[in-house]
Design a protein around this motif. Structure first.
Motif, PDB file in Angstrom:
ATOM      1  N   LEU A  69       0.837  -1.148   0.071  1.00 53.92           N
ATOM      2  CA  LEU A  69       0.038   0.025   0.022  1.00 53.92           C
ATOM      3  C   LEU A  69       1.055   1.326  -0.094  1.00 53.92           C
ATOM      4  O   LEU A  69       1.140   1.771   1.043  1.00 53.92           O
ATOM      5  CB  LEU A  69      -0.812  -0.064   1.103  1.00 53.92           C
ATOM      6  CG  LEU A  69      -1.806  -1.286   1.414  1.00 53.92           C
ATOM      7  CD1 LEU A  69      -2.437  -1.295   2.669  1.00 53.92           C
ATOM      8  CD2 LEU A  69      -2.858  -1.345   0.180  1.00 53.92           C
ATOM      9  N   PRO A  70       1.444   1.690  -0.992  1.00 53.35           N
ATOM     10  CA  PRO A  70       2.264   2.636  -1.414  1.00 53.35           C
ATOM     11  C   PRO A  70       1.994   3.926  -0.611  1.00 53.35           C
ATOM     12  O   PRO A  70       2.875   4.566   0.225  1.00 53.35           O
ATOM     13  CB  PRO A  70       2.747   3.007  -2.711  1.00 53.35           C
ATOM     14  CG  PRO A  70       1.525   2.050  -3.389  1.00 53.35           C
ATOM     15  CD  PRO A  70       1.041   1.156  -2.499  1.00 53.35           C
ATOM     16  N   LEU A  71       0.900   4.249  -0.819  1.00 54.35           N
ATOM     17  CA  LEU A  71       0.268   5.699   0.113  1.00 54.35           C
ATOM     18  C   LEU A  71       0.514   5.760   1.113  1.00 54.35           C
ATOM     19  O   LEU A  71       1.018   6.510   2.089  1.00 54.35           O
ATOM     20  CB  LEU A  71      -0.890   6.169  -0.688  1.00 54.35           C
ATOM     21  CG  LEU A  71      -0.885   6.379  -2.098  1.00 54.35           C
ATOM     22  CD1 LEU A  71      -2.227   7.040  -2.469  1.00 54.35           C
ATOM     23  CD2 LEU A  71       0.047   7.806  -2.543  1.00 54.35           C
ATOM     24  N   LEU A  72       0.111   4.487   1.856  1.00 51.49           N
ATOM     25  CA  LEU A  72      -0.133   4.361   3.396  1.00 51.49           C
ATOM     26  C   LEU A  72       1.431   4.343   3.655  1.00 51.49           C
ATOM     27  O   LEU A  72       1.722   4.865   4.902  1.00 51.49           O
ATOM     28  CB  LEU A  72      -0.614   3.116   3.975  1.00 51.49           C
ATOM     29  CG  LEU A  72      -0.672   2.766   5.336  1.00 51.49           C
ATOM     30  CD1 LEU A  72      -1.314   3.760   6.166  1.00 51.49           C
ATOM     31  CD2 LEU A  72      -1.251   1.403   5.500  1.00 51.49           C
ATOM     32  N   THR A  73       2.299   3.318   3.147  1.00 49.64           N
ATOM     33  CA  THR A  73       3.721   3.278   3.502  1.00 49.64           C
ATOM     34  C   THR A  73       4.390   4.672   3.549  1.00 49.64           C
ATOM     35  O   THR A  73       5.267   4.975   4.550  1.00 49.64           O
ATOM     36  CB  THR A  73       4.345   2.272   2.776  1.00 49.64           C
ATOM     37  OG1 THR A  73       3.656   0.946   2.624  1.00 49.64           O
ATOM     38  CG2 THR A  73       5.790   2.126   2.804  1.00 49.64           C
ATOM     39  N   GLU A  74       4.065   5.424   2.603  1.00 48.27           N
ATOM     40  CA  GLU A  74       4.595   6.867   2.437  1.00 48.27           C
ATOM     41  C   GLU A  74       4.323   7.403   3.622  1.00 48.27           C
ATOM     42  O   GLU A  74       5.136   8.325   4.179  1.00 48.27           O
ATOM     43  CB  GLU A  74       4.257   7.341   0.969  1.00 48.27           C
ATOM     44  CG  GLU A  74       4.919   8.647   0.583  1.00 48.27           C
ATOM     45  CD  GLU A  74       4.579   9.443  -0.618  1.00 48.27           C
ATOM     46  OE1 GLU A  74       4.513  10.373  -0.661  1.00 48.27           O
ATOM     47  OE2 GLU A  74       4.355   8.404  -1.499  1.00 48.27           O
TER      48      GLU A  74
END
Length: 64
Positions: free
Chosen positions: A59-64
């Motif tokens: 989940l790239p947006l959450l990870t970011e």
């Protein structure tokens, strides 16, 4: 978080945090507080494991 950080800025902050942790370990070892130094290391390991789990969620947006 509305501000976009570039890679260099993220790495600078990560390095700063890493150096702070190393200074805590070194300071505690210098004061012969071995148990506290080990505790700081364990906290660093736990944080790294949590960051790894977060990154693996895909989940790239959450990870970011």
């Amino acid at each position: 978080m509305s501000r976009k950080w570039d890679v260099v800025e993220v790495l600078r902050h990560a390095r700063h945090d890493w150096m702070n942790d190393l200074q805590l370990i070194k300071g505690n070892l210098d004061l012969n507080r071995i148990d506290r130094a080990k505790q700081v290391i364990e906290e660093m390991v736990l944080a790294a494991q949590n960051e790894s789990k977060l990154s693996n969620l895909k989940l790239p947006l959450l990870t970011e």
